[in-house]
Design an enzyme around this catalytic site. Structure first.
Site, PDB file in Angstrom:
ATOM      1  CE  LYS A  34      -0.725  -0.142   5.048  1.00  0.00           C
ATOM      2  NZ  LYS A  34       0.051   1.069   5.379  1.00  0.00           N
ATOM      3  N   GLY A  38       9.881  -1.922  -0.286  1.00  0.00           N
ATOM      4  CA  GLY A  38      11.028  -1.857   0.620  1.00  0.00           C
ATOM      5  C   GLY A  38      10.622  -1.776   2.077  1.00  0.00           C
ATOM      6  CB  VAL A  40       9.579  -0.155   8.321  1.00  0.00           C
ATOM      7  CG1 VAL A  40      10.410   0.570   9.384  1.00  0.00           C
ATOM      8  CG2 VAL A  40       8.100   0.137   8.539  1.00  0.00           C
ATOM      9  N   GLY A 183      14.392   5.228  25.248  1.00  0.00           N
ATOM     10  CA  GLY A 183      14.788   3.895  24.828  1.00  0.00           C
ATOM     11  C   GLY A 183      16.240   3.818  24.416  1.00  0.00           C
ATOM     12  CB  VAL A 240       9.284   9.086  29.869  1.00  0.00           C
ATOM     13  CG1 VAL A 240       8.386  10.290  29.566  1.00  0.00           C
ATOM     14  CG2 VAL A 240      10.697   9.346  29.354  1.00  0.00           C
ATOM     15  CG  ASP A 309       9.469  -6.291  11.754  1.00  0.00           C
ATOM     16  OD1 ASP A 309      10.430  -7.082  11.638  1.00  0.00           O
ATOM     17  OD2 ASP A 309       9.614  -5.058  11.801  1.00  0.00           O
ATOM     18  CG  HIS A 442      48.309  -9.804   8.698  1.00  0.00           C
ATOM     19  ND1 HIS A 442      47.983  -9.515   9.997  1.00  0.00           N
ATOM     20  CD2 HIS A 442      49.480  -9.152   8.437  1.00  0.00           C
ATOM     21  CE1 HIS A 442      48.906  -8.741  10.525  1.00  0.00           C
ATOM     22  NE2 HIS A 442      49.835  -8.503   9.598  1.00  0.00           N
TER      23      HIS A 442
END
Length: 458
Positions: A34, A38, A40, A183, A240, A309, A442
């Site tokens: 919508k 990509g 969030v 946070g 808070v 998520d 290295h």
């Protein structure tokens, strides 16, 4: 009514990658998104924040050039508007890349909100703005949103722009004089690092006694010390209790007090987007605010998967990529499953922090006969050559019975680039004696892995 093999709802990392992968494997795929492709991560999170942080890193090089024998004339500063403009160009280019990838794969993309209406026989009916479609399989990848805590004055503060989420903070073209961050997790720490470099007076308020969540305590302490040295203030064990324009009320063991602020970033976690897509119409189970899935990303409704998520497992873009592939593989009949225990995580501050697998405390709590070694990054010649503050460390956690690595935590340069090497060693359960035979280029900072393994007494 057009029929697809798979309908994917959500065009973030989990959704678009699953759609492209499914189409590349011969399935017909329709993807609904919508907003912008990509999700969030690309538009409001991972990529934009890293673009801003890179600008801070460039400024840091300018300001400390003298430490490396390089002198600059003039005064270095961040032009917030120019940084945001560049960020927008980066995002635009990457979104175009995702769109091109989906087109090349043959995925049908609709920039519409999807709604699951019902199940008709073996098919699911999903409607868009103007049409309805059928599919045998559904992959739900609707993502997450920033959690806004129920604190006195918060609603008004969000409405008038005093309180910001990750979305708004990435678009500020003027740097606030005083920025209070609620946070001390990934988002809060990364934005603290950037806005501190940009000139803001930054204070982080964290309810826990440490920053960086589940990160190893010693590694977390290294990061905190580095950020404090830059001028960032931490109020730990503090919450808070009230928010209003110009001030935030905080509470700790000593009572309440007000802290002046020009803007507040609310970064106290995210919540899965489980409402509005019609999942209740097909009876999907939701627990603790997320869609329930198994190790193959299957929900409790046959032929319906949830990735990214929205399943609340590990809210990271690279986790979503892998979950999408696992879901498609299950559709294709290929044996595959998620292993969340080896997912690497990174905090892209300067210095970087990266981890994978267990901390020693977690391993012991899980009943593993575990131990750890801690190693200074000064074992790496490159680290010494490229830094002046030699506080970086690596911790390796190992199973004393199985004689394999089971965890790693790093604070220092390039941590994000080589944590995957340790993650792979953990995932593949490579014996420590075999790990000792691996050769690292290295000089590189990742040589500290080898040094660490040789420190383990078996």
């Amino acid at each position: 009514m057009e029929i697809f093999d798979v309908i994917v709802i959500g065009g973030g990392p989990g959704g678009y990658n699953a759609a492209a992968y499914a189409s590349a494997n011969g399935l017909s795929v329709l993807l609904f998104e919508k907003d912008e492709l990509g999700g969030v991560c690309l538009n409001e999170g991972c990529v934009p924040s890293k673009t801003l942080l890179n600008s801070a890193k460039v400024l840091n090089g300018f300001l400390h050039g003298k430490d490396f024998g390089v002198e600059f004339t003039g005064e270095g500063r961040i032009d917030a508007r120019a940084v945001v403009d560049r960020k927008n160009r980066v995002v635009k280019r990457l979104v175009a890349g995702v769109r091109s990838k989906l087109k090349s794969a043959g995925v049908t993309v609709l920039k519409e909100k999807a709604y699951i209406e019902k199940k008709e026989g073996e098919f699911f009916k999903v409607s868009g703005t103007s049409s309805a479609f059928l599919s045998k399989y559904l992959i739900i990848a609707t993502g997450s949103h920033a959690f806004i805590p129920d604190i006195e004055g918060m609603g008004e503060a969000v409405e008038n722009g005093f309180a910001l989420t990750n979305k708004e903070i990435l678009n500020l073209t003027e740097v606030p004089g005083k920025l209070l961050i609620m946070g001390g997790g990934v988002i809060g720490l990364e934005m603290a690092d950037y806005y501190n470099a940009a000139g803001a007076e930054v204070t982080i308020v964290e309810m826990l006694p440490k920053i960086a969540g589940a990160t190893d305590n010693a590694v977390s302490a290294v990061l905190k010390k580095a950020l404090e040295k830059k001028g960032i203030t931490f109020l730990l064990g503090t919450k808070v209790t009230k928010i209003k324009n110009g001030a935030v009320t905080v509470s700790d063991d000593d009572g309440e007090r007000d802290i002046a602020a020009d803007k507040v970033l609310v970064s106290v976690g995210r919540r899965a987007n489980v409402s509005g897509s019609g999942i209740e119409n097909i009876g999907l189970s939701v627990e603790k605010g997320a869609i329930v899935t198994d190790e193959k990303m299957r929900t409790d409704v046959k032929n319906v998967y949830a990735v990214g998520d929205v399943n609340g497992k590990v809210m990271l873009a690279h986790t979503a990529y892998r979950e999408g592939e696992v879901a498609v593989n299950d559709i294709l009949g290929k044996n595959d499953a998620m292993n969340y225990g080896v997912i690497p995580s990174v905090i892209y501050t300067y210095p970087e922090v990266a981890s994978a697998g267990y901390t020693a405390e977690e391993a012991i709590a899980a009943g593993i006969n575990a131990d750890e070694i801690s190693l200074s990054l000064m074992y790496s010649g490159r680290y010494i050559a490229e830094n002046t503050d030699y506080t970086g460390i690596m911790k390796l956690v190992y199973d004393k019975d199985e004689k394999t690595l089971i965890g790693a935590s790093v604070a220092g340069s390039y941590a994000s680039e080589y944590i995957v090497a340790v993650s792979d060693l953990i995932n593949l359960k490579v014996p420590l004696e075999r790990v000792k035979k691996l050769v690292y280029p290295h000089p590189t900072v990742c040589e500290v892995i080898r040094e660490g393994v040789f420190e383990i007494k078996q």
